[in-house]
Enzyme design. Structure first.
Site, PDB file in Angstrom:
ATOM      1  CD  GLU A  29      15.063 -12.577   5.707  1.00 46.51           C
ATOM      2  OE1 GLU A  29      14.279 -13.099   6.540  1.00 46.51           O
ATOM      3  OE2 GLU A  29      15.546 -11.434   5.837  1.00 46.51           O
ATOM      4  CG  ASP A  44      -2.003   0.944   1.261  1.00 46.48           C
ATOM      5  OD1 ASP A  44      -2.904   0.783   0.428  1.00 46.48           O
ATOM      6  OD2 ASP A  44      -1.997   1.870   2.095  1.00 46.48           O
TER       7      ASP A  44
HETATM    8  C1  GLC Z   1      -4.409   2.833  -0.890  1.00 49.45           C
HETATM    9  C2  GLC Z   1      -5.597   1.911  -0.955  1.00 49.45           C
HETATM   10  C3  GLC Z   1      -6.784   2.660  -0.464  1.00 49.45           C
HETATM   11  C4  GLC Z   1      -6.540   3.075   0.967  1.00 49.45           C
HETATM   12  C5  GLC Z   1      -5.266   3.907   1.079  1.00 49.45           C
HETATM   13  C6  GLC Z   1      -4.842   4.142   2.490  1.00 49.45           C
HETATM   14  O1  GLC Z   1      -4.530   3.877  -1.789  1.00 49.45           O
HETATM   15  O2  GLC Z   1      -5.755   1.418  -2.259  1.00 49.45           O
HETATM   16  O3  GLC Z   1      -7.958   1.913  -0.591  1.00 49.45           O
HETATM   17  O4  GLC Z   1      -7.624   3.801   1.444  1.00 49.45           O
HETATM   18  O5  GLC Z   1      -4.197   3.296   0.412  1.00 49.45           O
HETATM   19  O6  GLC Z   1      -4.280   2.990   3.046  1.00 49.45           O
END
Ligand code: GLC
Length: 535
Positions: free
Chosen positions: A252, A196
């Site tokens: 790993e 993310d």
């Molecule tokens: C990314 C995800 C989204 C989320 C954001 C915060 O963009 O795709 O859905 O709200 O990160 O974690």
């Protein structure tokens, strides 16, 4: 000859939003057992890898992207045992699964943050980004990203929303702890991670102010907007290094898939994939294509640029829908003919295809009001008239692209036996659903299934080189895919009118529409039709 292309560069990814995929216990919310029930469906569709959005312990304010315990599940999704069973059942079917790791921030209800905010001298005091005075940085969702905590009489930084405080990766303990969380899941057998907002993890060590720009709104290839260039709050040199370090942590445990969510220009995205060896993230999403235009010219330019940056040993990812942006068929005016051609491109291109749940049946956006949204983002904008966002062509209320999977024509589209699903089901579910499309040989679902099978059986597509075909009529995109012993030519007609193409080939091996024909060195393409020829 030994095959040099790693599995994660030949795979195909099916993206599940677990809350909306399949509810196994009738509470209106999708869950891990629901995913397990539908693994045969995904396998039958032909996808090898699954990426599930987060199901870890979380207050669910951003539906799992706000984690309060990385080593446990949220009860509405199931138990830790369910997660382990999921991994095992995926592997039993010869498939792989990657989890979604949010390294940038936690929930403000994570015990680490609770402790961190409690005083200036606790053991986690330095785990988040605390400042006496905020600088000028805007968050990615617009507006000041600094928030005041009265306990410390200081401000903490949030790249995303105010309940998602950013971790301080410059603290070695934070880094080790997050790496160990990755190791925890890798040790349980997970095949890798979707990462993310990976390019926001490090911020400028000196917190210098971001410079001014005239850019009003963020775009898929550049998060700068709201009159601010995100120079010091994203894409810091330490983040490129982190891509390599994280890759090593994963290795790993063997060959693992890492795919980064990186909102940046393509040359920056490429840097996250590492130096000439692809020793950074194995894959990275390319978000310009989420806002594709359905023309041969658009794709010619896009693919050309992608091939320049992501030439072998790098592998691009082809993704047209996800949990945050409008669904691909919505962008196509819900025209199934166009959707078939788009996915023909996606599944025959040099790259890893990533499909968002429901995209294979043509699930489309459901227009929903901002003021009753469950997604926290639209609440920031509900005082503004809706038409502004429609004009800008942006998805603000992400509920609209997260509605329940449409399995059949029964109550809640077969998603849940509850009275009410957590989000409304799209009313088109009576005809847009898996069951009815399975029975229709010409449905989008069956087209995708056929293309997936074709993909898996043709090494030229899975591992072959890529080259554009020249001299084609306007509106037709053509390319060659070649590997030792196999050369395929793909012709895609983005125009509504039928077109003829002269080419040297031996036989047509795949036809997208029934009337597409190929004979005597001349290929006849229907409007929005596609052909694959063997050269
Ligand atoms: C990314 C995800 C989204 C989320 C954001 C915060 O963009 O795709 O859905 O709200 O990160 O974690």
């Amino acid at each position: 000859m030994e095959n040099k292309i790693p599995w994660y560069h030949k795979t195909s990814i099916y993206h599940i939003y677990p809350r909306s995929f399949k509810d196994s216990n009738g509470d209106g919310i999708g869950d891990l057992q629901g995913i397990i029930q539908k693994l045969d469906y995904i396998h039958d569709l032909g996808f090898e890898s699954i990426w599930s959005s987060p199901f870890f312990a979380s207050p669910q304010v951003d539906f799992g992207y706000d984690i309060s315990d990385y080593k446990n599940t949220s009860p509405e999704f199931g138990t830790l045992d369910d997660a382990l069973q999921l991994i095992e059942e995926v592997h039993q079917r010869g498939m792989r699964i990657i989890f979604d790791l949010v390294l940038n921030h936690t929930s403000d209800e994570h015990p680490w943050f609770k402790e961190s905010r409690s005083s200036r001298d606790n053991s986690k005091a330095d785990w988040y980004l605390w400042r006496d005075k905020p600088n000028n940085w805007n968050s990615m969702t617009g507006g000041n990203g600094w928030h005041y905590a009265k306990e410390r009489r200081q401000y903490y930084w949030c790249s995303f929303l105010p309940f998602q405080p950013d971790l301080n990766w410059r603290d070695p303990e934070v880094k080790q702890t997050m790496f160990d969380i990755a190791r925890f899941w890798l040790g349980k057998g997970v095949d890798g991670f979707r990462l993310d907002i990976f390019n926001t993890i490090y911020k400028d060590a000196e917190f210098r102010d971001n410079p001014f720009t005239f850019k009003l709104a963020p775009t898929p290839d550049d998060p700068s907007g709201y009159f601010q260039k995100m120079q010091y709050s994203q894409d810091q040199p330490e983040s490129f290094e982190l891509a390599k370090e994280f890759r090593q942590v994963c290795e790993e445990f063997g060959d693992k898939l890492t795919v980064g969510e990186i909102t940046a220009k393509r040359n920056i995205v490429r840097r996250f994939a590492g130096d000439e060896k692809n020793d950074g993230l194995a894959l990275a999403f390319d978000f310009e294509m989420l806002e594709f235009k359905f023309t041969a010219e658009f794709f010619r330019r896009l693919i050309g640029d992608i091939e320049t940056h992501f030439h072998p040993p790098f592998m691009p990812v082809y993704v047209f829908s996800n949990l945050d942006k409008r669904r691909s068929i919505h962008r196509l005016g819900n025209d199934v003919r166009k959707a078939k051609l788009l996915h023909m491109l996606q599944l025959t291109m040099r790259g890893v295809p990533c499909m968002y749940y429901g995209e294979e049946i043509g699930m489309t956006n459901l227009k929903l009001p901002f003021n009753t949204a469950l997604d926290p983002i639209p609440h920031k904008y509900k005082h503004l008239p809706r038409f502004i966002f429609d004009l800008l062509d942006v998805t603000v209320n992400r509920d609209e692209v997260r509605t329940p999977m449409q399995w059949d024509g029964t109550k809640n589209a077969g998603f849940s036996s509850a009275e009410k699903a957590w989000l409304p089901v799209h009313p088109n579910y009576m005809h847009v659903n898996v069951e009815s499309e399975s029975k229709d040989g010409k449905s989008l679902l069956n087209t995708i299934k056929t293309l997936m099978k074709f993909r898996s059986e043709n090494p030229a597509i899975l591992e072959g080189s890529f080259e554009f075909l020249e001299g084609l009529p306007t509106g037709v995109l053509g390319y060659a895919r070649e590997t030792d012993g196999q050369k395929l030519l793909a012709l895609l007609n983005f125009a509504e009118k039928a077109q003829d193409v002269k080419l040297n080939f031996s036989e047509a091996v795949y036809r997208l529409t029934v009337r597409d024909e190929a004979q005597d060195g001349s290929a006849h393409l229907n409007g929005f039709g596609g052909l694959i020829l063997s050269a």
